[in-house]
Design a protein around this motif. Sequence first.
Motif, PDB file in Angstrom:
ATOM      1  N   CYS A 179       0.772  -1.350   0.016  1.00  0.00           N
ATOM      2  CA  CYS A 179       0.007  -0.199  -0.023  1.00  0.00           C
ATOM      3  C   CYS A 179       0.733   1.312   0.061  1.00  0.00           C
ATOM      4  O   CYS A 179       0.733   2.405  -0.714  1.00  0.00           O
ATOM      5  N   ASN A 180       1.901   1.306   0.790  1.00  0.00           N
ATOM      6  CA  ASN A 180       2.515   2.587   1.019  1.00  0.00           C
ATOM      7  C   ASN A 180       3.354   3.148  -0.281  1.00  0.00           C
ATOM      8  O   ASN A 180       3.890   4.238  -0.107  1.00  0.00           O
ATOM      9  N   ALA A 181       3.395   2.233  -1.325  1.00  0.00           N
ATOM     10  CA  ALA A 181       3.936   2.979  -2.580  1.00  0.00           C
ATOM     11  C   ALA A 181       3.230   4.081  -2.924  1.00  0.00           C
ATOM     12  O   ALA A 181       3.915   4.978  -3.505  1.00  0.00           O
ATOM     13  N   CYS A 182       1.999   3.977  -3.064  1.00  0.00           N
ATOM     14  CA  CYS A 182       1.091   5.201  -3.252  1.00  0.00           C
ATOM     15  C   CYS A 182       0.837   5.994  -1.873  1.00  0.00           C
ATOM     16  O   CYS A 182       0.879   7.401  -2.098  1.00  0.00           O
ATOM     17  N   HIS A 183       0.372   5.360  -0.626  1.00  0.00           N
ATOM     18  CA  HIS A 183       0.087   6.079   0.506  1.00  0.00           C
ATOM     19  C   HIS A 183       1.303   6.960   0.944  1.00  0.00           C
ATOM     20  O   HIS A 183       1.004   7.870   1.691  1.00  0.00           O
ATOM     21  N   GLY A 184       2.422   6.289   0.701  1.00  0.00           N
ATOM     22  CA  GLY A 184       3.506   7.045   1.233  1.00  0.00           C
ATOM     23  C   GLY A 184       3.956   8.012   0.408  1.00  0.00           C
ATOM     24  O   GLY A 184       5.068   8.543   0.678  1.00  0.00           O
ATOM     25  N   ASP A 185       3.635   8.310  -0.823  1.00  0.00           N
ATOM     26  CA  ASP A 185       3.878   9.297  -1.938  1.00  0.00           C
ATOM     27  C   ASP A 185       3.144  10.330  -1.781  1.00  0.00           C
ATOM     28  O   ASP A 185       1.873  10.549  -1.973  1.00  0.00           O
ATOM     29  N   PRO A 186       3.834  11.702  -1.435  1.00  0.00           N
ATOM     30  CA  PRO A 186       2.957  12.798  -1.241  1.00  0.00           C
ATOM     31  C   PRO A 186       2.275  13.395  -2.455  1.00  0.00           C
ATOM     32  O   PRO A 186       1.151  13.898  -2.351  1.00  0.00           O
ATOM     33  N   SER A 187       2.661  13.025  -3.745  1.00  0.00           N
ATOM     34  CA  SER A 187       2.004  13.500  -4.655  1.00  0.00           C
ATOM     35  C   SER A 187       0.551  12.882  -4.917  1.00  0.00           C
ATOM     36  O   SER A 187      -0.255  13.405  -5.970  1.00  0.00           O
ATOM     37  N   TRP A 188       0.334  11.587  -4.255  1.00  0.00           N
ATOM     38  CA  TRP A 188      -0.852  11.316  -4.407  1.00  0.00           C
ATOM     39  C   TRP A 188      -1.968  11.648  -3.380  1.00  0.00           C
ATOM     40  O   TRP A 188      -3.081  11.248  -3.641  1.00  0.00           O
ATOM     41  N   GLN A 189      -1.457  12.530  -2.544  1.00  0.00           N
ATOM     42  CA  GLN A 189      -2.372  12.899  -1.490  1.00  0.00           C
ATOM     43  C   GLN A 189      -3.450  11.898  -0.806  1.00  0.00           C
ATOM     44  O   GLN A 189      -4.554  12.311  -0.737  1.00  0.00           O
TER      45      GLN A 189
END
Length: 264
Positions: A179-189
């Motif tokens: 999950c955190n590849a997206c949830h940990g990326d600030p650009s995904w908000q």
Amino acid sequence: MKHLDTKNLRRILFLVLGVFFVACGSIDPDPPEDADGNPIPLPPPGEPWLIITEILPDEALSPHPTISITFNSYLDPSSFTSFGFAQLRSGGFVYGGRTEYFMARKELRFRPNNPMFADLVYELSLPGRSSLRSVQGSPLHPLVLLPRYHVRADRPYTDPIERPRVTWEEVEEIFDAHCNACHGDPSWQLPTLDRQGLVGVTSTQVEFPLVEPYSPARSYLMHKILPDYPQRRFTVQPPPYSDADPLTTEQIETIEHWIAHGAR
């Protein structure tokens, strides 16, 4: 042949409908009734009945068994009580116990409070069946065949009903991998998947807490990660269009156990 005018056509139509109603009764039949004459609730329009798909074990029991009851749909947790749903009966002996809902497997596990007498035949009964509902609001189908068991002293004791304890670190490993590849990326908000951002925090999509300690069924996180859960907004998580592998049943159960033990 003379053509029928509108007035005569209307008369013929009413005559045909009258004969139909006399012969066949109302289009909306009376609801079905149980043996005591009480109306049997029906599923909401377009929804299936709640059905028991499996009961295990299906033969002899140990004196202190765990009985598994699996359903075709997820259960509304407010429609049954942990201590009033099931019983085992043999003549004047009645054994109540505790029922635990294992959400990821659509399963209730019942365990009597006290060891039962051996060499007797017991019948499984469900006093709480009339109030049981699926999350879609469907009642349990009235035709339910419940097993009878011969309790034998030589049968080994089955696994206890208690869940394995899970730490936050074990859950965090699952989120890091899926999950955190997206949830940990600030650009995904996207919201951060850490304990502080999950436990007791209301979802931005619905009026449910993301994680309600001790209650997986009322935690919106479970609604989002179960692939076939019928009531949620948007798609399952991780979403099919992402590069992340879907969660396995075992990983979903790990998260469920963590919540059930208080999400600590």
